[in-house]
Design a protein around this motif. Structure first.
Motif, PDB file in Angstrom:
ATOM      1  N   THR A   1      28.040 102.426 -15.218  1.00 47.61           N
ATOM      2  CA  THR A   1      28.333 103.911 -15.291  1.00 47.61           C
ATOM      3  C   THR A   1      29.339 104.358 -16.219  1.00 47.61           C
ATOM      4  OG1 THR A   1      30.010 103.930 -13.552  1.00 47.61           O
ATOM      5  CG2 THR A   1      27.551 104.337 -12.889  1.00 47.61           C
ATOM      6  N   ALA A   2      29.088 105.486 -16.753  1.00 46.91           N
ATOM      7  CA  ALA A   2      29.886 105.932 -17.732  1.00 46.91           C
ATOM      8  C   ALA A   2      31.184 106.303 -17.080  1.00 46.91           C
ATOM      9  CB  ALA A   2      29.655 107.235 -18.543  1.00 46.91           C
ATOM     10  N   ASP A   3      32.250 105.704 -17.446  1.00 46.64           N
ATOM     11  CA  ASP A   3      33.711 106.031 -16.677  1.00 46.64           C
ATOM     12  C   ASP A   3      34.830 106.460 -17.506  1.00 46.64           C
ATOM     13  OD1 ASP A   3      32.392 104.950 -14.457  1.00 46.64           O
ATOM     14  OD2 ASP A   3      33.189 102.905 -14.575  1.00 46.64           O
ATOM     15  N   GLY A   4      34.322 107.148 -18.700  1.00 46.70           N
ATOM     16  CA  GLY A   4      35.293 107.590 -19.637  1.00 46.70           C
ATOM     17  C   GLY A   4      35.011 107.889 -20.860  1.00 46.70           C
ATOM     18  N   TRP A   5      35.972 108.228 -22.029  1.00 44.17           N
ATOM     19  CA  TRP A   5      35.506 108.446 -23.286  1.00 44.17           C
ATOM     20  C   TRP A   5      36.809 108.180 -24.052  1.00 44.17           C
ATOM     21  CZ3 TRP A   5      34.730 113.428 -20.385  1.00 44.17           C
ATOM     22  CH2 TRP A   5      35.743 114.469 -20.504  1.00 44.17           C
ATOM     23  N   LEU A   6      36.638 108.124 -25.232  1.00 46.45           N
ATOM     24  CA  LEU A   6      37.567 108.075 -26.230  1.00 46.45           C
ATOM     25  C   LEU A   6      36.984 108.474 -27.755  1.00 46.45           C
ATOM     26  CD1 LEU A   6      38.463 104.243 -27.164  1.00 46.45           C
ATOM     27  CD2 LEU A   6      36.235 105.138 -26.107  1.00 46.45           C
ATOM     28  N   THR A   7      37.555 108.691 -28.618  1.00 44.73           N
ATOM     29  CA  THR A   7      37.423 109.380 -30.145  1.00 44.73           C
ATOM     30  C   THR A   7      38.140 108.565 -31.231  1.00 44.73           C
ATOM     31  OG1 THR A   7      38.940 110.834 -30.425  1.00 44.73           O
ATOM     32  CG2 THR A   7      37.124 111.431 -28.959  1.00 44.73           C
ATOM     33  N   LEU A   8      37.281 108.600 -32.334  1.00 49.23           N
ATOM     34  CA  LEU A   8      37.983 108.597 -33.615  1.00 49.23           C
ATOM     35  C   LEU A   8      38.175 109.954 -33.977  1.00 49.23           C
ATOM     36  CD1 LEU A   8      36.258 105.656 -35.223  1.00 49.23           C
ATOM     37  CD2 LEU A   8      38.561 105.528 -34.390  1.00 49.23           C
ATOM     38  N   MET A   9      39.355 110.277 -34.585  1.00 48.95           N
ATOM     39  CA  MET A   9      39.708 111.736 -35.019  1.00 48.95           C
ATOM     40  C   MET A   9      40.796 111.755 -36.167  1.00 48.95           C
ATOM     41  SD  MET A   9      42.319 112.174 -31.714  1.00 48.95           S
ATOM     42  CE  MET A   9      43.197 113.647 -32.341  1.00 48.95           C
ATOM     43  N   GLU A  10      41.179 112.917 -36.696  1.00 48.39           N
ATOM     44  CA  GLU A  10      41.954 113.054 -37.906  1.00 48.39           C
ATOM     45  C   GLU A  10      41.396 112.003 -38.762  1.00 48.39           C
ATOM     46  OE1 GLU A  10      44.255 114.937 -38.293  1.00 48.39           O
ATOM     47  OE2 GLU A  10      44.345 115.967 -35.969  1.00 48.39           O
ATOM     48  N   ILE A  11      40.072 112.083 -39.076  1.00 53.06           N
ATOM     49  CA  ILE A  11      39.367 111.385 -40.130  1.00 53.06           C
ATOM     50  C   ILE A  11      39.406 111.895 -41.520  1.00 53.06           C
ATOM     51  CG2 ILE A  11      37.246 110.286 -40.701  1.00 53.06           C
ATOM     52  CD1 ILE A  11      36.319 110.856 -37.783  1.00 53.06           C
ATOM     53  N   HIS A  12      40.547 111.135 -42.239  1.00 46.21           N
ATOM     54  CA  HIS A  12      40.700 111.643 -43.748  1.00 46.21           C
ATOM     55  C   HIS A  12      40.158 110.386 -44.565  1.00 46.21           C
ATOM     56  CE1 HIS A  12      43.050 114.959 -42.490  1.00 46.21           C
ATOM     57  NE2 HIS A  12      43.553 114.053 -41.352  1.00 46.21           N
ATOM     58  N   PRO A  13      38.886 110.376 -45.063  1.00 52.26           N
ATOM     59  CA  PRO A  13      38.170 109.323 -45.949  1.00 52.26           C
ATOM     60  C   PRO A  13      39.033 109.019 -47.221  1.00 52.26           C
ATOM     61  CG  PRO A  13      36.448 110.635 -45.023  1.00 52.26           C
ATOM     62  CD  PRO A  13      37.712 111.327 -44.539  1.00 52.26           C
ATOM     63  N   SER A  14      39.286 110.296 -47.791  1.00 56.16           N
ATOM     64  CA  SER A  14      40.346 110.134 -48.994  1.00 56.16           C
ATOM     65  C   SER A  14      41.544 109.418 -49.016  1.00 56.16           C
ATOM     66  CB  SER A  14      40.286 111.456 -49.699  1.00 56.16           C
ATOM     67  OG  SER A  14      41.067 112.385 -49.183  1.00 56.16           O
ATOM     68  N   GLN A  15      42.253 109.638 -47.566  1.00 56.95           N
ATOM     69  CA  GLN A  15      43.351 109.053 -47.794  1.00 56.95           C
ATOM     70  C   GLN A  15      43.662 107.525 -46.784  1.00 56.95           C
ATOM     71  OE1 GLN A  15      46.215 110.170 -49.003  1.00 56.95           O
ATOM     72  NE2 GLN A  15      44.888 111.971 -49.804  1.00 56.95           N
TER      73      GLN A  15
END
Length: 235
Positions: A102-116
């Protein structure tokens, strides 16, 4: 060797090392499968399972350092998941341990700065039954590896409320280096937040990856499902 006079900082100021300036790809909304867990791009269809997972946190302590939650009812959770899943930064995945299914949580990729070439692992919420498990560590590792190996980011960061001791321990365990604390950085739920900042750089990543892979390897787990060595020991 011919004498070289010292550089004159007025005419030859020190600068940083040369890096590849090519912008990195933006993460794709795709699943990632490991040995103990699968990450699925977050969708409103996960909301019912996530609501059930949240009910195992009777005190609501797991939401203390997040900017949202706990949710009063299933409809509130569903509305949050629907809005969260529609964002591109942060980009969220539901976490499905193979043991529970079962789905028991979440997480993310964030503050995504491709040029840096800078990206962050964050918005981590795991239900109590998933915390401190092999699946939890692998879930974080799958996105770390995706960011650094698949997408080629140069800097991976982790930040948390400076008072969040479990998050600070998790960052250290995964091999992040503490960089400092920004004082009175934010207000969250009406309270001041000092933010502790951590990072892994591209030249540090191979050793961090090897340590986590060794900990996750089947050879490190006994017949009762317990690790033979800690992640710090394998590093």
């Amino acid at each position: 060797m011919e004498y070289q006079p010292p550089a004159d900082p007025a005419t030859d100021p020190p600068v940083g090392p040369v890096v590849d300036p090519t912008p990195r790809p933006i993460p794709a909304r795709i699943p990632h499968r490991g040995c103990a867990v699968t990450l699925e791009p977050l969708h409103v269809r996960h909301a019912a399972e996530l609501w059930q997972a949240a009910q195992t946190d009777r005190s609501g302590a797991g939401w203390a350092y997040l900017g949202y939650g706990p949710f009063g009812d299933a409809a509130a959770m569903r509305a949050h998941v629907a809005a969260f899943a529609a964002q591109h930064d942060p980009m969220a995945w539901a976490v499905r341990p193979h043991l529970s299914g079962t789905a028991d949580g979440w997480l993310t990729l964030m503050e995504i700065h491709p040029s840096q070439a800078h990206i962050e692992l964050g918005h981590i919420w795991f239900s109590p039954r998933m915390q401190r498990t092999r699946a939890a560590t692998e879930a974080m590792f799958l996105l770390m590896r995706h960011a650094m190996d698949d997408l080629g980011y140069r800097r991976l960061t982790w930040k948390c409320n400076a008072l969040n001791a479990p998050s600070r321990r998790a960052a250290a365990r995964l091999g992040f280096t503490y960089e400092g604390t920004l004082r009175a950085h934010l207000q969250v739920k009406g309270r001041r937040r000092d933010t502790a900042w951590f990072s892994i750089l591209e030249e540090e990543w191979p050793s961090r990856r090897a340590a986590i892979e060794a900990w996750l390897d089947d050879a490190n787990w006994d017949s009762d499902g317990r690790p033979r060595a800690s992640l710090r020991q394998t590093g």
